[in-house]
Design a protein around this motif. Structure first.
Motif, PDB file in Angstrom:
ATOM      1  N   VAL A 127      -2.765  -5.434  -3.439  1.00 59.66           N
ATOM      2  CA  VAL A 127      -1.556  -5.984  -2.954  1.00 59.66           C
ATOM      3  C   VAL A 127      -1.508  -7.519  -3.223  1.00 59.66           C
ATOM      4  O   VAL A 127      -0.304  -7.999  -3.581  1.00 59.66           O
ATOM      5  N   GLN A 131       1.617  -8.901  -5.517  1.00 60.97           N
ATOM      6  CA  GLN A 131       2.768  -9.797  -4.720  1.00 60.97           C
ATOM      7  C   GLN A 131       3.257 -11.122  -5.210  1.00 60.97           C
ATOM      8  O   GLN A 131       2.231 -12.094  -5.576  1.00 60.97           O
ATOM      9  N   SER A 137       8.532 -10.223   2.614  1.00 63.86           N
ATOM     10  CA  SER A 137       9.589  -9.746   3.261  1.00 63.86           C
ATOM     11  C   SER A 137       9.193 -10.518   4.728  1.00 63.86           C
ATOM     12  O   SER A 137       8.116 -10.353   5.318  1.00 63.86           O
ATOM     13  N   GLY A 146       3.340  -6.603   0.259  1.00 66.89           N
ATOM     14  CA  GLY A 146       3.253  -5.419  -0.102  1.00 66.89           C
ATOM     15  C   GLY A 146       3.969  -4.404   0.925  1.00 66.89           C
ATOM     16  O   GLY A 146       5.294  -4.706   1.405  1.00 66.89           O
ATOM     17  N   LYS A 147       3.667  -3.514   1.318  1.00 65.49           N
ATOM     18  CA  LYS A 147       4.190  -2.618   2.298  1.00 65.49           C
ATOM     19  C   LYS A 147       4.010  -2.689   3.651  1.00 65.49           C
ATOM     20  O   LYS A 147       3.943  -1.949   4.711  1.00 65.49           O
ATOM     21  N   GLY A 148       3.066  -3.908   3.719  1.00 64.51           N
ATOM     22  CA  GLY A 148       2.405  -4.459   5.191  1.00 64.51           C
ATOM     23  C   GLY A 148       0.949  -4.591   5.288  1.00 64.51           C
ATOM     24  O   GLY A 148       0.629  -4.424   6.442  1.00 64.51           O
ATOM     25  N   GLU A 149       0.379  -4.559   4.066  1.00 65.43           N
ATOM     26  CA  GLU A 149      -0.993  -4.542   4.190  1.00 65.43           C
ATOM     27  C   GLU A 149      -1.436  -5.648   4.629  1.00 65.43           C
ATOM     28  O   GLU A 149      -2.595  -5.832   5.053  1.00 65.43           O
ATOM     29  N   LYS A 171      -4.669   2.306   2.397  1.00 62.52           N
ATOM     30  CA  LYS A 171      -3.499   2.456   1.437  1.00 62.52           C
ATOM     31  C   LYS A 171      -2.364   2.732   2.027  1.00 62.52           C
ATOM     32  O   LYS A 171      -2.368   3.933   2.569  1.00 62.52           O
ATOM     33  N   VAL A 172      -1.263   2.051   2.075  1.00 64.14           N
ATOM     34  CA  VAL A 172      -0.143   2.383   2.491  1.00 64.14           C
ATOM     35  C   VAL A 172       0.610   3.171   1.603  1.00 64.14           C
ATOM     36  O   VAL A 172       0.877   2.774   0.397  1.00 64.14           O
ATOM     37  N   LYS A 173       1.067   4.306   1.713  1.00 62.44           N
ATOM     38  CA  LYS A 173       1.876   5.293   0.759  1.00 62.44           C
ATOM     39  C   LYS A 173       3.321   5.115   0.947  1.00 62.44           C
ATOM     40  O   LYS A 173       3.889   4.634   1.661  1.00 62.44           O
TER      41      LYS A 173
END
Length: 173
Positions: A127, A131, A137, A146-149, A171-173
């Motif tokens: 990530v 990034q 964000s 990433g997606k919040g990692e 791992k965020v899906k």
């Protein structure tokens, strides 16, 4: 002073040798065998990212987007080259770590270094490697990679300090 072809050739050879040795020294001091930048001259590392425009992190309370961007770059590089000490210095303790099932708190640098391999997993490294600063964000809760990692924030200090305050190791899906 009279210039002869011998002196001119010698001068040219000297200039070429100096230029080559300077180029070799620079490349060996600023990268390791994998070509990833090291910390010898961190402010001159070209990350290939666009400059930060305005303050895209304002929603998270960041007052200096340039300083925040430098901290983010240092976190990325630290994780990529496994510079545990440098990364530990970029954490805002206590650090919240969540593995997808339960959360735990990392109280200080010593505990972070002890548990480094369970916190900075391959997924977290990926990530951070992928990034870019302009793709982060920002919300009122912090700045997300990433997606919040990985989550970053600013302190309330003046001047502010910036760092990582939460990591999701699953791992965020």
């Amino acid at each position: 002073m009279k210039f002869t072809w011998k002196r001119t050739a010698l001068a040219c050879a000297l200039v070429v040798c100096l230029a080559l040795s300077a180029g070799c020294a620079k490349s060996s001091s600023n990268s390791n065998e994998g070509g990833i930048p090291t910390f010898t001259d961190i402010d001159n590392v070209n990350t290939g990212e666009d400059p930060v425009l305005g303050n895209p992190f304002e929603a998270a309370g960041v007052s200096d987007p340039i300083a925040f961007g430098k901290m983010f770059r240092d976190v990325r590089i630290s994780a990529m080259i496994h510079h545990k000490e440098k990364l530990a210095d970029l954490i805002l303790y206590p650090l919240m770590v969540h593995d997808g099932k339960e959360s735990r708190t990392i109280e200080d640098k010593a505990q972070f270094l002890e548990e480094y391999d369970t916190i900075i997993t391959a997924d977290v490294e990926k990530v951070l490697k992928d990034q870019k600063v302009n793709g982060l964000s920002a919300t009122k809760d912090g700045v997300m990679a990433g997606k919040g990692e990985v989550w970053f924030r600013a302190t309330n200090d003046n001047p502010q300090k910036y760092g990582v305050f939460a990591i999701l190791t699953a791992k965020v899906k």
